[in-house]
Motif scaffolding. Structure first.
Motif, PDB file in Angstrom:
ATOM      1  N   ALA A   5       0.783  -1.229   0.000  1.00  0.00           N
ATOM      2  CA  ALA A   5       0.000   0.000   0.000  1.00  0.00           C
ATOM      3  C   ALA A   5       0.826   1.296   0.000  1.00  0.00           C
ATOM      4  O   ALA A   5       0.429   2.255  -0.657  1.00  0.00           O
ATOM      5  CB  ALA A   5      -0.973  -0.026   1.174  1.00  0.00           C
ATOM      6  N   PRO A   6       1.955   1.374   0.707  1.00  0.00           N
ATOM      7  CA  PRO A   6       2.647   2.659   0.752  1.00  0.00           C
ATOM      8  C   PRO A   6       3.007   3.206  -0.626  1.00  0.00           C
ATOM      9  O   PRO A   6       2.927   4.409  -0.863  1.00  0.00           O
ATOM     10  CB  PRO A   6       3.919   2.331   1.547  1.00  0.00           C
ATOM     11  CG  PRO A   6       3.555   1.180   2.386  1.00  0.00           C
ATOM     12  CD  PRO A   6       2.592   0.386   1.588  1.00  0.00           C
ATOM     13  N   ARG A   7       3.325   2.291  -1.540  1.00  0.00           N
ATOM     14  CA  ARG A   7       3.643   2.759  -2.888  1.00  0.00           C
ATOM     15  C   ARG A   7       2.450   3.505  -3.487  1.00  0.00           C
ATOM     16  O   ARG A   7       2.595   4.562  -4.113  1.00  0.00           O
ATOM     17  CB  ARG A   7       4.011   1.544  -3.751  1.00  0.00           C
ATOM     18  CG  ARG A   7       3.839   1.713  -5.247  1.00  0.00           C
ATOM     19  CD  ARG A   7       5.142   2.111  -5.909  1.00  0.00           C
ATOM     20  NE  ARG A   7       5.012   2.260  -7.334  1.00  0.00           N
ATOM     21  CZ  ARG A   7       5.445   1.373  -8.208  1.00  0.00           C
ATOM     22  NH1 ARG A   7       6.024   0.270  -7.788  1.00  0.00           N
ATOM     23  NH2 ARG A   7       5.326   1.598  -9.494  1.00  0.00           N
ATOM     24  N   ILE A  42       0.119   5.057  -1.923  1.00  0.00           N
ATOM     25  CA  ILE A  42      -0.161   6.318  -1.254  1.00  0.00           C
ATOM     26  C   ILE A  42       0.909   7.354  -1.570  1.00  0.00           C
ATOM     27  O   ILE A  42       0.629   8.524  -1.825  1.00  0.00           O
ATOM     28  CB  ILE A  42      -0.278   6.086   0.266  1.00  0.00           C
ATOM     29  CG1 ILE A  42      -1.516   5.241   0.553  1.00  0.00           C
ATOM     30  CG2 ILE A  42      -0.361   7.399   1.018  1.00  0.00           C
ATOM     31  CD1 ILE A  42      -1.646   4.792   1.977  1.00  0.00           C
ATOM     32  N   GLU A  43       2.158   6.881  -1.589  1.00  0.00           N
ATOM     33  CA  GLU A  43       3.233   7.860  -1.727  1.00  0.00           C
ATOM     34  C   GLU A  43       3.510   8.260  -3.169  1.00  0.00           C
ATOM     35  O   GLU A  43       3.694   9.435  -3.468  1.00  0.00           O
ATOM     36  CB  GLU A  43       4.516   7.304  -1.091  1.00  0.00           C
ATOM     37  CG  GLU A  43       4.478   7.422   0.432  1.00  0.00           C
ATOM     38  CD  GLU A  43       5.268   6.322   1.107  1.00  0.00           C
ATOM     39  OE1 GLU A  43       6.165   5.742   0.445  1.00  0.00           O
ATOM     40  OE2 GLU A  43       4.992   6.032   2.285  1.00  0.00           O
ATOM     41  N   THR A  44       3.573   7.286  -4.069  1.00  0.00           N
ATOM     42  CA  THR A  44       4.017   7.670  -5.409  1.00  0.00           C
ATOM     43  C   THR A  44       2.904   7.780  -6.439  1.00  0.00           C
ATOM     44  O   THR A  44       3.134   8.339  -7.507  1.00  0.00           O
ATOM     45  CB  THR A  44       5.078   6.680  -5.934  1.00  0.00           C
ATOM     46  OG1 THR A  44       4.537   5.380  -5.841  1.00  0.00           O
ATOM     47  CG2 THR A  44       6.346   6.772  -5.140  1.00  0.00           C
ATOM     48  N   SER A  45       1.713   7.265  -6.120  1.00  0.00           N
ATOM     49  CA  SER A  45       0.694   7.330  -7.172  1.00  0.00           C
ATOM     50  C   SER A  45       0.361   8.763  -7.591  1.00  0.00           C
ATOM     51  O   SER A  45       0.155   9.004  -8.772  1.00  0.00           O
ATOM     52  CB  SER A  45      -0.559   6.566  -6.754  1.00  0.00           C
ATOM     53  OG  SER A  45      -1.414   7.369  -5.993  1.00  0.00           O
ATOM     54  N   PRO A  46       0.328   9.741  -6.670  1.00  0.00           N
ATOM     55  CA  PRO A  46       0.008  11.092  -7.143  1.00  0.00           C
ATOM     56  C   PRO A  46       1.008  11.624  -8.171  1.00  0.00           C
ATOM     57  O   PRO A  46       0.630  12.407  -9.047  1.00  0.00           O
ATOM     58  CB  PRO A  46       0.034  11.927  -5.855  1.00  0.00           C
ATOM     59  CG  PRO A  46      -0.287  10.959  -4.790  1.00  0.00           C
ATOM     60  CD  PRO A  46       0.348   9.674  -5.209  1.00  0.00           C
ATOM     61  N   THR A  47       2.257  11.176  -8.094  1.00  0.00           N
ATOM     62  CA  THR A  47       3.215  11.644  -9.103  1.00  0.00           C
ATOM     63  C   THR A  47       3.276  10.702 -10.301  1.00  0.00           C
ATOM     64  O   THR A  47       3.432  11.143 -11.432  1.00  0.00           O
ATOM     65  CB  THR A  47       4.617  11.774  -8.487  1.00  0.00           C
ATOM     66  OG1 THR A  47       4.897  10.591  -7.750  1.00  0.00           O
ATOM     67  CG2 THR A  47       4.704  12.965  -7.569  1.00  0.00           C
ATOM     68  N   GLU A  48       3.148   9.396 -10.034  1.00  0.00           N
ATOM     69  CA  GLU A  48       3.242   8.431 -11.132  1.00  0.00           C
ATOM     70  C   GLU A  48       2.030   8.504 -12.052  1.00  0.00           C
ATOM     71  O   GLU A  48       2.143   8.423 -13.268  1.00  0.00           O
ATOM     72  CB  GLU A  48       3.291   7.011 -10.553  1.00  0.00           C
ATOM     73  CG  GLU A  48       4.649   6.406 -10.527  1.00  0.00           C
ATOM     74  CD  GLU A  48       4.621   5.024  -9.894  1.00  0.00           C
ATOM     75  OE1 GLU A  48       5.607   4.324 -10.072  1.00  0.00           O
ATOM     76  OE2 GLU A  48       3.637   4.647  -9.235  1.00  0.00           O
ATOM     77  N   ILE A  49       0.862   8.612 -11.434  1.00  0.00           N
ATOM     78  CA  ILE A  49      -0.383   8.605 -12.199  1.00  0.00           C
ATOM     79  C   ILE A  49      -0.891  10.028 -12.377  1.00  0.00           C
ATOM     80  O   ILE A  49      -1.526  10.348 -13.375  1.00  0.00           O
ATOM     81  CB  ILE A  49      -1.465   7.770 -11.461  1.00  0.00           C
ATOM     82  CG1 ILE A  49      -0.893   6.452 -10.967  1.00  0.00           C
ATOM     83  CG2 ILE A  49      -2.671   7.575 -12.315  1.00  0.00           C
ATOM     84  CD1 ILE A  49      -0.875   5.345 -11.909  1.00  0.00           C
ATOM     85  N   GLY A  50      -0.638  10.848 -11.379  1.00  0.00           N
ATOM     86  CA  GLY A  50      -1.056  12.233 -11.479  1.00  0.00           C
ATOM     87  C   GLY A  50      -2.477  12.493 -11.048  1.00  0.00           C
ATOM     88  O   GLY A  50      -3.065  13.505 -11.425  1.00  0.00           O
TER      89      GLY A  50
END
Lengths: 327, 501, 118, 109
Positions: free
Chosen positions: A122-124, A126-134
């Motif tokens: 889950a942390p991935r 929460i942490e990177t989805s806003p930048t990876e997916i936008g």
């Protein structure tokens, strides 16, 4: 404070469910089930699952209840005396329940941030989805991109349900073939006026949910159900005949596969661009843009399929009710 | 490009074909399109089997997200083997279905039938090749929903109650699996199967994992019709359209057995399930009880479809028996029997379907004197029946041989003896039908002039299966090596982590 | 005492599941059986959502000034599962309607007598 | 606490009282029409109070607008629902208590 609300809602859930066991009047059973679903939805909100709550409210309390009501309109509303062996049922239930209770003692405690559930995968998200997916809505990111194949499967499940219902109950015929009998609630002037006001609003809301799902709660599934609900309301207040005139069952039947194909075509385009199925990164020069395009199109596919299937299922059920009324 | 996507195509092709079939909405074109796509699946499965023969695994990350964050498809020699079985049976049944289904299902509903058929196949393939525990649940539901539809399409009204019972049992089973997967996820934080396997080892307190295992085993046992959770199966198989029964008998329970193998060997680990939890004793007893009880019930049936359905439950018992021996030979025997039983049962149900096509009944009276009127159909039935009994030179013999060998390897004389005794029941129930067909006069009310052999398009798939029954009974090198590779892949689940291509 | 509060959700979920299962087994009426199935499934959904909650967290939608979010993955799984549930319900209820027109009843004890013994 | 907070608290409390009295009325009143009267009137007024009270708690941004939308929708659908229900009951032949008594009297005489 939230714990208190949680406890009260849980207690109400148990009471509602418990009541359903003993009630023999099916209309009450279905109504209590609707209440049960709404309570579940409220509980989901307190547990931070707003998207799920949205879906549960529109599906469990909405579509399921409508389908159950149309069924008991035909089959009658009384359950006769049950002859089953209750000791057998009690035995099975106690056995299963005992196993589950045994399992709960080892379960991670409620709501701790360092439970295993929150640590590995889950942390991935929460942490990177806003930048990876936008997208700010992580649920949409996971749903449509990381686990996009699950969602494809989900769309196919809806489609499979439509195949089942259409083959069992038949797709309704053309409007001209229908019985001339005028249905609908002609007597209810107030209801019709209010319905006329609210139907456009509901459709507008469905579109908002469809295209705003990337930012807030919502998405194709909820939007499809809401849009279908608008037409169901129209059919209920202004007669099925008129609703069928606006969106014909044949059209609905052909629209359902289109949504699935739309979803699949996004994946196929990714494949043509040399990436894996449903890899949206290759859909545009910039991966984040690509993700965004991909998600919008697949959500549209989901929305189209869900809308048409829900409406189609309603038509099939309503057609049965109509047939039963004539006989 | 084609090579790159090999691992996802067996699911994708039928999934895309299903909506297309509904859009086309013409029975003949729908059949042609379905056959093309399903045939392509067979070709791909062959490719997958040959690609994984050396013990490696193909992995395919959907959406380009590496597992465990994304979903992956994962094909090793075990599931490639089952996948090949499923797609071959699906193609042959589809060839058979063209005439058979047209006579049993309303013309207007044929496109919907083919669509449901493709969805069912897609679901089954998805269950087989997915490497994600939750994705497995989704595909399980796709195949289940399609199956309920397929079962309920028959003309006999009893198919409706059978389908409803199947729906209730199937949903409970699937929900049990969902509970189990949830418990695993709760303790490990992941859904990817390999990742789960690794992280379960690290979990210290086992109660929740134990409960998860119990729920998954019960849920899967409902799906694979393990005695005593098999009650939905005889009704569903008896009243479904003939082609559907042939398809389900060859594929659905087999896939469920594979799910059990995958959970037991890959995720939980054989050591945990069998050594710590002692599951093999429970499973062994249930398998033997199922073999005997259902074989016995089969001998008392007069409806031949019901008879064969009970026989199927008994054969599931044989497969599970092989698993419960927990050895390479035992597992090889199970995988072999998955393939072999699919060959024989599909052939038998096709033959019964052919009889239904001409006679409109599957009661044993309808079979009387058919040996002369429908020689091809009945000889196909006879050979496939001999295979069920386990006569040498048929695949049934090979399965039993390996099963008995596995039992003897462990010095388990009792089990070996019981397996052989149970074969006698098969002699009785298959013999009953053969006797009626060859040694009894046709019942008087049957109009003798009308009864003739079924169309060639139904005979060809039936005889292909029968010939396969004989061929793989004589030349076992291909099936045994594939099954052994699969068994090895399952037993050395952990070593596969490194063996990625 | 804390044990009770920390596990309260889990226990309620178990109770709800068992109520659903009990209804499925004992109900004589097929519609009620479907309702029971739905209750059973909803309880499982509740189990998943419960494990995704972090006390003090918020809904997993990116917002300024929030550092602790609840886990989005169970939400996604349950969204899918809810859809699966409604699909099953729809097919189940259409079967009920067909059974009604074929047998004239949907009470289990009534139509099983007419059926050939399987 | 500012004045707005006090106002909001008062509104919420009022809404609570309305809803509670509606619930009590639902249980205590004797027949369908009086019960639907109790629940529908208090439901609408309770909803107005609670949503206004909540709106005062916001920062007067998009959330406030959304709350007002919800209020508008509730005011539209709530009374309509009760109206349709009562009307259907009437069409279905359900009588009020006085009518029942009158009928009973006619039957006797």
């Amino acid at each position: 404070m939230t714990v208190l609300i949680d406890l009260i809602l849980l207690a109400m859930l148990v009471i509602t469910a418990f009541r359903i066991i003993y009630i023999k009047d099916l209309f009450s059973v279905v109504m209590l089930f609707g209440i049960y679903s709404f309570l579940c939805a409220a509980l989901f909100v307190t547990l931070d699952a707003v998207d799920v709550a949205f879906t549960e409210a529109s599906v469990g309390a909405g579509i399921s209840t409508v389908l159950m009501l149309s069924t008991i309109a035909i089959t009658g509303r009384k359950e006769k005396l049950s002859l089953h062996s209750h000791t057998f049922a009690t035995l099975i239930v106690l056995l299963t329940g005992g196993a589950l209770i045994y399992g709960t003692f080892d379960m991670p405690l409620f709501g701790l941030a360092d439970n295993p559930v929150h640590e590995h995968v889950a942390p991935r998200y929460i942490e990177t989805s806003p930048t990876e997916i936008g997208l700010p809505n992580m649920v949409t990111s996971v749903l449509a991109s990381y686990r996009g194949f699950d969602t494809f499967g989900e769309t196919v499940v809806v489609f499979a349900a439509a195949i089942g219902v259409f083959s069992l109950l038949g797709v309704r015929g053309k409007p001209t073939e229908l019985l001339a009998q005028e249905q609908g609630l002609t007597q209810h002037k107030v209801l019709r006026v209010v319905a006329k006001i609210s139907i456009p609003l509901i459709i507008l809301f469905a579109l908002y949910v469809q295209f705003h799902g990337d930012f807030g709660p919502g998405g194709g599934f909820q939007a499809g159900v809401i849009a279908a609900a608008a037409f169901i309301l129209y059919a209920l207040t202004f007669s099925l005949r008129k609703a069928v005139g606006v969106v014909s069952p044949r059209f609905v039947k052909y629209l359902a596969p289109v949504g699935v194909l739309l979803y699949a075509s996004v994946g196929l385009v990714s494949m043509l661009n040399g990436a894996n199925f449903l890899d949206y990164n290759v859909l545009a020069a910039d991966p984040v843009d690509g993700q965004h395009y991909g998600i919008i199109i697949i959500e549209l596919g989901v929305g189209i399929t869900v809308f048409s299937v829900m409406l189609g299922i309603f038509y099939a059920f309503a057609g049965q009710v109509e047939k039963a009324n004539v006989q | 490009m084609f090579e790159q996507h090999l691992a996802v195509l067996p699911v994708l092709l039928p999934l895309i074909a299903a909506p297309l079939v509904v859009l086309i909405n013409k029975p003949r074109a729908a059949w042609l399109l379905s056959t093309l796509f399903v045939g392509a699946c067979v070709y791909i499965s062959f490719g997958l089997v040959s690609a994984t023969m050396d013990g490696g695994a193909l992995r395919y990350a959907l959406g380009g997200w590496e597992p465990p964050w994304g979903i992956e498809m994962r094909v090793d020699s075990a599931n490639a083997f089952v996948l090949l079985t499923v797609s071959v049976i699906a193609t042959l049944v589809l060839l058979f279905a063209k005439e058979s289904i047209a006579s049993e299902v309303a013309h207007k509903q044929l496109p919907l039938f083919y669509s449901a058929y493709l969805l069912c196949l897609a679901g089954l393939s998805g269950i087989l090749i997915t490497g994600d525990a939750f994705n497995l649940f989704v595909f399980l539901e796709i195949s289940s929903l399609a199956t309920y539809t397929l079962v309920s399409l028959a003309a006999d009204r009893r198919c409706l109650t059978a389908a409803f019972r199947y729906l209730v049992m199937g949903t409970i089973g699937a929900t049990f699996i969902l509970i189990g997967v949830g418990m695993l996820y709760m303790k490990t934080g992941t859904l990817n199967m390999l990742d789960l396997a690794e992280r379960i080892q690290a979990v210290e307190s086992h109660r929740t994992i134990n409960t998860g295992l119990a729920f998954i085993m019960v849920g899967v046992s409902i799906k694979l019709a393990l005695f005593p959770l098999h009650m939905w199966l005889p009704a569903a198989y008896s009243f479904a359209p003939s082609a559907v029964t042939a398809f389900l008998a060859g594929t659905a329970t087999k896939v469920a057995i594979y799910v059990m193998l995958r959970f037991v060997f890959t995720i939980f680990g054989a050591g945990y399930v069998f050594e710590q939890m002692n599951m093999e004793i429970i499973v062994l007893v249930l398998a033997l009880a199922g073999i005997f009880q259902c074989s016995f019930v089969a001998t008392t049936q007069s409806n031949i479809k019901t008879l064969l359905a009970y026989s199927s439950v008994a054969q599931v018992g044989y497969i599970i028996l092989g698993v419960s021996l927990v050895s390479l030979t035992g597992l090889t025997a199970s995988l072999l029997h998955i393939f072999n039983h699919a060959l024989m049962k599909a052939a038998l149900f096709m033959a019964v379907g052919a009889v239904f096509y001409r006679m409109g009944s599957v009661q044993i009276i309808a079979f009387q004197g058919l040996g002369r009127r429908m020689p091809w159909t009945m000889s196909a039935f006879t050979i496939a029946g001999l295979s069920i009994i386990g006569v040498p030179l048929t695949v049934g013999f090979i399965s039993k041989w390996y099963l008995v060998t596995a039992a003897l390897e462990q010095g388990n004389w009792l089990v070996a003896f019981l397996v052989l005794v149970a074969s006698l029941f098969a002699v009785v129930y298959i013999g009953k039908v053969i006797e009626a067909a060859y040694f009894k006069e046709p019942s008087e009310d049957a109009d003798a002039t009308k009864i003739k052999e079924v169309p060639v398009s139904m005979l060809i798939p039936m005889w292909l299966l029968v010939l396969a029954n004989i061929y793989f009974g004589i030349d076992t090198s291909l099936t045994v090596s594939a099954a052994t590779a699969g068994a090895e892949a399952l037993l050395n689940g952990s070593s596969l982590v490194g063996g990625v291509q | 005492m804390s044990l009770i509060f920390e596990h309260f959700n889990h226990w309620v979920v178990v109770i709800l599941m068992m109520i659903g299962l009990y209804i499925v087994i004992t109900a004589n009426n097929l519609v009620k059986k479907v309702v029971g199935l739905n209750i059973f499934q909803s309880a499982v959904f509740l189990m998943y959502i419960t494990m995704g909650k972090v006390v003090g967290g918020t809904a997993p939608i990116l917002a300024e000034g929030v550092t602790q979010y609840s886990n989005p993955l169970p939400h996604v799984l349950i969204l899918t599962a809810i859809v699966v549930g409604v699909a099953t319900t729809a097919v189940g209820l259409s079967l009920v309607l067909r059974i009604k027109s074929a047998y004239g009843t949907i009470e289990e004890n009534e139509f099983q007598n007419k059926e050939d013994v399987i | 606490m500012s004045a707005l907070d006090y106002l909001s608290a008062a509104l919420l409390l009022l809404g609570f009282i309305f809803s509670l009295s509606g619930a009590i009325g639902l249980f205590r009143f004797p027949d369908f029409f009086t019960r639907i009267h109790a629940s529908s009137v208090t439901d609408s007024s309770g909803a107005v109070c609670i949503i206004l009270g909540l709106a005062l708690q916001t920062n007067f941004d998009l959330v406030t607008v959304k709350l007002l939308f919800i209020l508008f929708f509730l005011l539209l659908t709530g009374p309509t629902g009760s109206h349709a229900l009562a009307k259907s009951a009437r069409h279905g032949g359900l009588l009020t208590i006085p009518e029942c008594q009158e009928k009973a009297k006619d039957g006797v005489s």
